[in-house]
Design a protein around this motif. Structure first.
Motif, PDB file in Angstrom:
ATOM      1  N   ILE A 187     -18.021  54.755  27.175  1.00 36.64           N
ATOM      2  CA  ILE A 187     -17.756  53.544  26.412  1.00 36.64           C
ATOM      3  C   ILE A 187     -16.574  53.798  25.488  1.00 36.64           C
ATOM      4  CG2 ILE A 187     -18.655  51.894  24.743  1.00 36.64           C
ATOM      5  CD1 ILE A 187     -21.358  52.250  25.932  1.00 36.64           C
TER       6      ILE A 187
ATOM      7  N   SER B 263     -20.481  53.214  15.972  1.00 35.28           N
ATOM      8  CA  SER B 263     -20.916  53.542  17.331  1.00 35.28           C
ATOM      9  C   SER B 263     -22.400  53.231  17.520  1.00 35.28           C
ATOM     10  CB  SER B 263     -20.624  55.006  17.667  1.00 35.28           C
ATOM     11  OG  SER B 263     -21.301  55.868  16.780  1.00 35.28           O
ATOM     12  N   LYS B 264     -23.224  53.600  16.558  1.00 33.54           N
ATOM     13  CA  LYS B 264     -24.658  53.314  16.678  1.00 33.54           C
ATOM     14  C   LYS B 264     -24.915  51.813  16.745  1.00 33.54           C
ATOM     15  CE  LYS B 264     -29.240  54.334  15.205  1.00 33.54           C
ATOM     16  NZ  LYS B 264     -29.780  53.909  16.461  1.00 33.54           N
TER      17      LYS B 264
ATOM     18  N   LEU C 240     -23.640  50.437  20.202  1.00 32.04           N
ATOM     19  CA  LEU C 240     -24.506  50.888  21.298  1.00 32.04           C
ATOM     20  C   LEU C 240     -25.863  50.186  21.256  1.00 32.04           C
ATOM     21  CD1 LEU C 240     -23.743  54.715  21.413  1.00 32.04           C
ATOM     22  CD2 LEU C 240     -22.911  52.926  22.944  1.00 32.04           C
ATOM     23  N   ASP C 241     -26.435  50.040  20.074  1.00 36.08           N
ATOM     24  CA  ASP C 241     -27.722  49.347  19.945  1.00 36.08           C
ATOM     25  C   ASP C 241     -27.609  47.884  20.378  1.00 36.08           C
ATOM     26  OD1 ASP C 241     -28.923  51.662  19.064  1.00 36.08           O
ATOM     27  OD2 ASP C 241     -28.995  51.066  16.955  1.00 36.08           O
TER      28      ASP C 241
ATOM     29  N   GLN D  35     -27.243  47.630  24.177  1.00 34.61           N
ATOM     30  CA  GLN D  35     -28.538  47.850  24.819  1.00 34.61           C
ATOM     31  C   GLN D  35     -29.417  46.613  24.683  1.00 34.61           C
ATOM     32  OE1 GLN D  35     -30.498  51.622  24.027  1.00 34.61           O
ATOM     33  NE2 GLN D  35     -32.486  50.612  24.052  1.00 34.61           N
TER      34      GLN D  35
ATOM     35  N   ASN E 189     -30.466  52.066  28.527  1.00 38.55           N
ATOM     36  CA  ASN E 189     -30.741  52.849  27.336  1.00 38.55           C
ATOM     37  C   ASN E 189     -29.453  53.521  26.898  1.00 38.55           C
ATOM     38  OD1 ASN E 189     -31.674  54.880  25.481  1.00 38.55           O
ATOM     39  ND2 ASN E 189     -33.710  54.644  26.380  1.00 38.55           N
ATOM     40  N   ASP E 190     -29.152  53.466  25.599  1.00 39.05           N
ATOM     41  CA  ASP E 190     -27.901  54.060  25.127  1.00 39.05           C
ATOM     42  C   ASP E 190     -27.898  55.587  25.196  1.00 39.05           C
ATOM     43  OD1 ASP E 190     -29.517  54.623  22.956  1.00 39.05           O
ATOM     44  OD2 ASP E 190     -28.353  53.465  21.525  1.00 39.05           O
ATOM     45  N   ASN E 191     -29.037  56.196  25.483  1.00 39.32           N
ATOM     46  CA  ASN E 191     -29.034  57.650  25.660  1.00 39.32           C
ATOM     47  C   ASN E 191     -28.398  58.053  26.987  1.00 39.32           C
ATOM     48  OD1 ASN E 191     -30.998  57.268  27.627  1.00 39.32           O
ATOM     49  ND2 ASN E 191     -32.614  58.311  26.499  1.00 39.32           N
TER      50      ASN E 191
ATOM     51  N   VAL F  69     -25.372  57.089  27.750  1.00 39.58           N
ATOM     52  CA  VAL F  69     -23.933  57.157  27.491  1.00 39.58           C
ATOM     53  C   VAL F  69     -23.526  58.619  27.383  1.00 39.58           C
ATOM     54  CG1 VAL F  69     -22.084  56.553  25.887  1.00 39.58           C
ATOM     55  CG2 VAL F  69     -23.922  54.924  26.341  1.00 39.58           C
TER      56      VAL F  69
ATOM     57  N   LEU G 162     -18.101  58.833  24.680  1.00 41.68           N
ATOM     58  CA  LEU G 162     -17.857  57.760  23.735  1.00 41.68           C
ATOM     59  C   LEU G 162     -16.509  58.000  23.073  1.00 41.68           C
ATOM     60  CD1 LEU G 162     -18.948  55.282  22.154  1.00 41.68           C
ATOM     61  CD2 LEU G 162     -19.990  56.908  20.576  1.00 41.68           C
TER      62      LEU G 162
ATOM     63  N   ILE H 283     -16.961  49.308  29.116  1.00 40.85           N
ATOM     64  CA  ILE H 283     -17.997  50.180  29.657  1.00 40.85           C
ATOM     65  C   ILE H 283     -17.545  50.608  31.045  1.00 40.85           C
ATOM     66  CG2 ILE H 283     -20.416  50.349  30.367  1.00 40.85           C
ATOM     67  CD1 ILE H 283     -20.985  48.043  28.399  1.00 40.85           C
TER      68      ILE H 283
END
Length: 65
Positions: free
Chosen positions: A2, A19-20, A23-24, A27, A34-36, A38, A41, A58
């Motif tokens: 991303i 970023s958090k 990403l949240d 999602q 799930n952003d896990n 990724v 970044l 993306i």
């Protein structure tokens, strides 16, 4: 992967937490499960007093972790 570019209206803002939040939100709108997942970044700060915004792309990668 991303790529995120954040255009702020002034130079005082920082990238902490962007970023958090992005990403949240991605999602939540089902851009991915799930952003896990990724693996890469890229985060960049820009300046645009007239049109502050966040742009992102993306991209899928050819490998998995």
């Amino acid at each position: 992967r991303i790529d995120i570019v954040v255009y702020y209206p002034n130079r005082r803002s920082d990238l902490d937490g962007v970023s958090k939040a992005v990403l949240d939100l991605l999602q939540k709108v089902n851009a991915f499960d799930n952003d896990n997942k990724v693996a890469e970044l890229f985060l960049k700060k820009g300046l645009d007093k007239e049109n502050p915004r966040i742009e992102f792309s993306i991209n899928t990668l050819d490998y998995t972790i």
